[in-house]
Design an enzyme around this catalytic site. Structure first.
Site, PDB file in Angstrom:
ATOM      1  N   TRP A  43       1.326  -1.060   0.106  1.00 64.53           N
ATOM      2  CA  TRP A  43       0.002   0.033   0.034  1.00 64.53           C
ATOM      3  C   TRP A  43       1.003   1.409   0.057  1.00 64.53           C
ATOM      4  O   TRP A  43       0.082   2.248  -0.390  1.00 64.53           O
ATOM      5  CB  TRP A  43      -0.972   0.398   1.098  1.00 64.53           C
ATOM      6  CG  TRP A  43      -2.212  -0.807   1.806  1.00 64.53           C
ATOM      7  CD1 TRP A  43      -1.637  -2.131   0.642  1.00 64.53           C
ATOM      8  CD2 TRP A  43      -3.139  -0.927   2.141  1.00 64.53           C
ATOM      9  NE1 TRP A  43      -3.215  -2.896   0.877  1.00 64.53           N
ATOM     10  CE2 TRP A  43      -3.639  -2.116   2.310  1.00 64.53           C
ATOM     11  CE3 TRP A  43      -2.994  -0.085   3.503  1.00 64.53           C
ATOM     12  CZ2 TRP A  43      -4.711  -2.516   2.801  1.00 64.53           C
ATOM     13  CZ3 TRP A  43      -4.295  -0.533   3.694  1.00 64.53           C
ATOM     14  CH2 TRP A  43      -5.341  -1.319   4.032  1.00 64.53           C
TER      15      TRP A  43
HETATM   16 FE1  SF4 Z   1       3.374  -2.242   2.417  1.00 61.84          FE
HETATM   17 FE2  SF4 Z   1       4.784  -1.618   4.672  1.00 61.84          FE
HETATM   18 FE3  SF4 Z   1       2.302  -0.156   4.626  1.00 61.84          FE
HETATM   19 FE4  SF4 Z   1       3.586  -3.085   4.393  1.00 61.84          FE
HETATM   20  S1  SF4 Z   1       3.140  -2.209   6.145  1.00 61.84           S
HETATM   21  S2  SF4 Z   1       1.601  -2.083   2.942  1.00 61.84           S
HETATM   22  S3  SF4 Z   1       5.021  -3.484   3.754  1.00 61.84           S
HETATM   23  S4  SF4 Z   1       4.432   0.133   2.973  1.00 61.84           S
END
Ligand code: SF4
Ligand code: SF4
Length: 154
Positions: A43
């Site tokens: 995300w």
């Molecule tokens: Fe991507 Fe890190 Fe967010 Fe998970 S926590 S969606 S790996 S940016």
């Protein structure tokens, strides 16, 4: 910009696994280190970057703004409460950004268990549970009146 983990810095604490809303940060069962199992599903919320105590998570810059030879480094400094981004372009130009890790005090966000139980009748409501509280509004959700739309849209 999806994330990746420097396995040599990761200690396998699992904070990134716990916080990832896309459930794509996993611990490798052989090496006991975290890795992003599906960068396409990232995300790009960077919750994991902010949560990692070892600064072991970085992001891959998109080729359109940081092509070959670029780097994007992230530095989390919990004592200062800041997270810094150092973007290095192929021509050597650097841009540095510093932001607060969060804008509300640590521990100040209430968990669902801290709220009163919803009334059974609320299941018929269009509102999500505790939505007025979360949005800091009193009463009904804001509505978009036609007079606020562009001319000709109704
Ligand atoms: Fe991507 Fe890190 Fe967010 Fe998970 S926590 S969606 S790996 S940016
Ligand atoms: Fe490794 Fe950082 Fe994830 Fe902990 S939060 S498992 S140190 S990448």
């Amino acid at each position: 910009m999806p994330t990746f983990v420097y396995m040599s810095s990761c200690d396998g604490c699992g904070h990134c696994v716990d916080i990832c809303p896309s459930d794509i940060m996993h611990i490798d069962t052989t090496y006991r280190r975290a890795y992003n199992i599906e960068p396409n599903m990232c995300w790009e919320c960077y919750s994991c970057v902010k949560a990692c105590p070892q600064n072991a998570i970085d992001v891959r810059g998109y080729a359109d703004f940081a092509p070959l030879g670029h780097s994007v480094r992230v530095l989390r400094e919990e004592k200062k409460g800041t997270i810094s981004w150092k973007i290095k372009f192929r021509n050597g130009e650097e841009k540095n950004f510093v932001s607060p890790i969060r804008t509300t005090p640590w521990g100040s966000i209430r968990s669902p268990a801290d709220y009163d139980r919803p009334d059974p009748g609320d299941i018929k409501s269009q509102d999500l549970a505790h939505e007025p509280d979360a949005l800091n509004i009193n009463g009904d959700l804001p509505v978009l009146n036609p007079d606020r739309l562009k001319q000709g849209v109704s």
